[in-house]
Write an enzyme that holds these catalytic residues in place. Sequence first.
Site, PDB file in Angstrom:
ATOM      1  N   TYR A  22       0.788  -1.227   0.000  1.00  0.00           N
ATOM      2  CA  TYR A  22       0.000   0.000   0.000  1.00  0.00           C
ATOM      3  C   TYR A  22       0.827   1.287   0.000  1.00  0.00           C
ATOM      4  O   TYR A  22       0.276   2.368  -0.049  1.00  0.00           O
ATOM      5  CB  TYR A  22      -0.940   0.013   1.211  1.00  0.00           C
ATOM      6  CG  TYR A  22      -1.933  -1.116   1.191  1.00  0.00           C
ATOM      7  CD1 TYR A  22      -3.018  -1.091   0.334  1.00  0.00           C
ATOM      8  CD2 TYR A  22      -1.773  -2.230   2.015  1.00  0.00           C
ATOM      9  CE1 TYR A  22      -3.928  -2.132   0.298  1.00  0.00           C
ATOM     10  CE2 TYR A  22      -2.683  -3.278   1.991  1.00  0.00           C
ATOM     11  CZ  TYR A  22      -3.757  -3.222   1.131  1.00  0.00           C
ATOM     12  OH  TYR A  22      -4.654  -4.247   1.091  1.00  0.00           O
ATOM     13  N   HIS A  97      -9.365   0.444  -6.025  1.00  0.00           N
ATOM     14  CA  HIS A  97      -8.544  -0.413  -5.172  1.00  0.00           C
ATOM     15  C   HIS A  97      -7.086  -0.041  -5.376  1.00  0.00           C
ATOM     16  O   HIS A  97      -6.637   0.097  -6.518  1.00  0.00           O
ATOM     17  CB  HIS A  97      -8.748  -1.898  -5.493  1.00  0.00           C
ATOM     18  CG  HIS A  97     -10.151  -2.344  -5.279  1.00  0.00           C
ATOM     19  ND1 HIS A  97     -10.664  -2.549  -4.018  1.00  0.00           N
ATOM     20  CD2 HIS A  97     -11.148  -2.577  -6.154  1.00  0.00           C
ATOM     21  CE1 HIS A  97     -11.931  -2.912  -4.134  1.00  0.00           C
ATOM     22  NE2 HIS A  97     -12.251  -2.923  -5.416  1.00  0.00           N
TER      23      HIS A  97
END
Length: 137
Positions: A22, A97
């Site tokens: 991330y 996403h």
Amino acid sequence: MKIQIINGPNLNLLGKREPEVYGSTSFEEYFEELRAQFPQVELSYYQSNVEGELINKIHEVGFSYDAILLNAGGYTHTSVAISDAIAGVTTPTLEVHISNIYKREEFRHKSIISKSCVGMISGLGLKGYALGIKYFL
């Protein structure tokens, strides 16, 4: 143009959680970059780890905003209720996403909310949010 960004569970940990997946930037830091990049857009940001609160936010903005960018996190794969909330409002929603959900565990390959969204951006990191804004512009 008014765009609401909604992030779901565990996305409050961006910058700390699994930086190899991330990244190391918090969403709050990135949100300020988005505001600078798109000064002509009224951007709002909301995050919750609670399914019902996400639904309430979709209902709150779903008739008055021009667009919603939604990263429902793990609820993407489990929440019929969030899918129904998206379908029940008139504001178009784009599914976002950070990671490529198709390169992850098998259970993440199915999105329950996709059928209610105008499209999906997956796997382009935080840049997916900027691309979503550009789509709506």
